[in-house]
Design a protein around this motif. Structure first.
Motif, PDB file in Angstrom:
ATOM      1  N   ALA A 168      11.079  -7.749   2.204  1.00  0.00           N
ATOM      2  CA  ALA A 168      11.787  -6.634   1.574  1.00  0.00           C
ATOM      3  C   ALA A 168      10.959  -6.055   0.425  1.00  0.00           C
ATOM      4  O   ALA A 168      10.871  -4.835   0.258  1.00  0.00           O
ATOM      5  N   LEU A 169      10.313  -6.932  -0.363  1.00  0.00           N
ATOM      6  CA  LEU A 169       9.484  -6.464  -1.468  1.00  0.00           C
ATOM      7  C   LEU A 169       8.293  -5.672  -0.947  1.00  0.00           C
ATOM      8  O   LEU A 169       7.942  -4.612  -1.467  1.00  0.00           O
ATOM      9  N   ARG A 170       7.646  -6.189   0.121  1.00  0.00           N
ATOM     10  CA  ARG A 170       6.481  -5.480   0.660  1.00  0.00           C
ATOM     11  C   ARG A 170       6.895  -4.144   1.260  1.00  0.00           C
ATOM     12  O   ARG A 170       6.203  -3.149   1.116  1.00  0.00           O
TER      13      ARG A 170
ATOM     14  N   ALA B 265       9.512  -2.358   0.321  1.00  0.00           N
ATOM     15  CA  ALA B 265       9.835  -1.499  -0.823  1.00  0.00           C
ATOM     16  C   ALA B 265       8.535  -0.988  -1.440  1.00  0.00           C
ATOM     17  O   ALA B 265       8.399   0.199  -1.752  1.00  0.00           O
ATOM     18  N   PHE B 266       7.552  -1.866  -1.573  1.00  0.00           N
ATOM     19  CA  PHE B 266       6.266  -1.494  -2.151  1.00  0.00           C
ATOM     20  C   PHE B 266       5.606  -0.375  -1.352  1.00  0.00           C
ATOM     21  O   PHE B 266       5.090   0.594  -1.905  1.00  0.00           O
ATOM     22  N   SER B 267       5.663  -0.519   0.000  1.00  0.00           N
ATOM     23  CA  SER B 267       4.954   0.473   0.821  1.00  0.00           C
ATOM     24  C   SER B 267       5.667   1.819   0.817  1.00  0.00           C
ATOM     25  O   SER B 267       5.068   2.847   1.115  1.00  0.00           O
TER      26      SER B 267
END
Lengths: 241, 241
Positions: free
Chosen positions: A231-233, A235-237
């Motif tokens: 989820a973080l990756r 969101a990051f992308s």
């Protein structure tokens, strides 16, 4: 080192601690850092510990001894203390006195005897309260403005708490928040390690509503950790610069 | 305090620093912590600083003085040094010597003279390199395994870097990563503050490819920060316990 965190919410108290201790870098062990005193329905107290293991272990041993003593008084036993404030005072005084005893022996070396604790709980008829006990025995209390307290390696896991935790957070979300806060700490700091101890005290229950050991191979925790990373990756992308 | 971070990637170098300094809690100021030495096409060097402001300012002043000296040698000037390793040595030696001078005066008080630096850059014909200079003047270097270095308040912003940065990260993603790492630090620690200095050195350019001051009211940064908060909260609400 250690990471312990406690949330004081409208709905109750959520506590999480790791179990890694180390004497130097090459002597790593597993010790429980969450302790409970309970008379179900009448009072529940949880204590989380960080810092010098010899200090925290001796402090906990003295607190247990004082509570089990046949001549225990409201001034000496956390199970008889009339208020949570008095409980915090007993814990703080015991910690300070143990530290003084041990520091005396440690003066020659430069080993730290600092230790701190989170004390949380409720007495029947009283409010839920949560305190952070400093190495010197003094303490501060969680409030509406600051519903969480941390001891040990608190910095890695603070950003997620700052963003998602408020006094109104549900107990389910609160468990998720402390576990994700721990997950970030575990990934970034080797001195914090599995297994974990997770506890929930529902408002006015005056007993441990849930206490759970999460082992290193725990599938649910691994799944949550993996999902959070993805989820973080994602969101990051999606963020645009 | 301070937060500075540098990434050494296949595609180039990305650097970010804050500007907050404080002498005690009630004396807060803004000082640039990113400095550059450049002979475009021949060499580019960026230095980020953390710690005692009197030590870092004097160190930078001496480095500039040595570089501008008519009798500068490859042993004294970062603009003449034959390798980036030699640049790191000059910076480390200057830092250590300034610190010794100042510490002598500070012995009576207990004010810390510790300071650390990140030195990054490239000489034409040489490789891009990035070093972390310790307060004692010794240093370590970023490698393929560890493509980022941090100084100052590094813990809050480490989890995001651990998750999204590798040697192959693009320069655009790298800028996003250091800005989000800084964003987490700004939110959780008042001793780190806007404005920010962001710099990019593309591989083999041997010049500053981009250097940008991001002011407190910067709309793009605020939008990115808001989007990241929303994305984190969305991700949090989708995670199952």
């Amino acid at each position: 080192m250690t990471y312990c965190v406690g949330l004081l919410l409208e709905a109750g108290i959520v506590l999480l601690s790791d179990t890694r201790t180390n004497a130097g870098l090459d002597n790593i062990s597993t010790y429980r850092k969450m302790f409970t005193f309970e008379e179900p329905g009448e009072r529940v107290i949880a204590i989380l510990t960080a810092g010098s293991l010899s200090v925290t272990q001796t402090t906990m041993a003295r607190l247990h001894e004082a509570a089990e003593d046949a001549e225990a008084t409201p001034d000496s036993s956390v199970l008889l203390a009339p208020t949570m404030l008095k409980v915090a005072e007993i814990v703080g005084n015991t910690l300070a006195s143990v530290r003084q005893d041990i520091e005396h022996k440690m003066n020659a070396t430069k080993v730290s005897t600092a230790a701190s604790m989170i004390v949380a709980g409720q007495r029947a008829g009283g409010a839920m309260r949560m305190f952070l006990i400093y190495p010197e025995g003094n303490f501060i209390e969680a409030t509406t403005d600051t519903p969480f307290l941390q001891i040990g390696e608190h910095k890695y896991g603070k950003p997620i708490l700052d963003r998602v935790v408020s006094r109104e957070t549900s107990l389910a979300d609160a468990q998720k928040a402390v576990l994700l806060s721990m997950d970030s700490t575990l990934r970034s700091n080797l001195s914090v390690g599995m297994p974990l101890d997770l506890a929930v005290i529902e408002r006015d229950a005056c007993r441990m509503s849930m206490i759970r050991r999460i082992e290193a191979g725990d599938k649910d925790f691994a799944a949550m950790s993996g999902a959070w990373s993805r989820a973080l990756r994602d969101a990051f992308s999606q963020i645009e610069l």
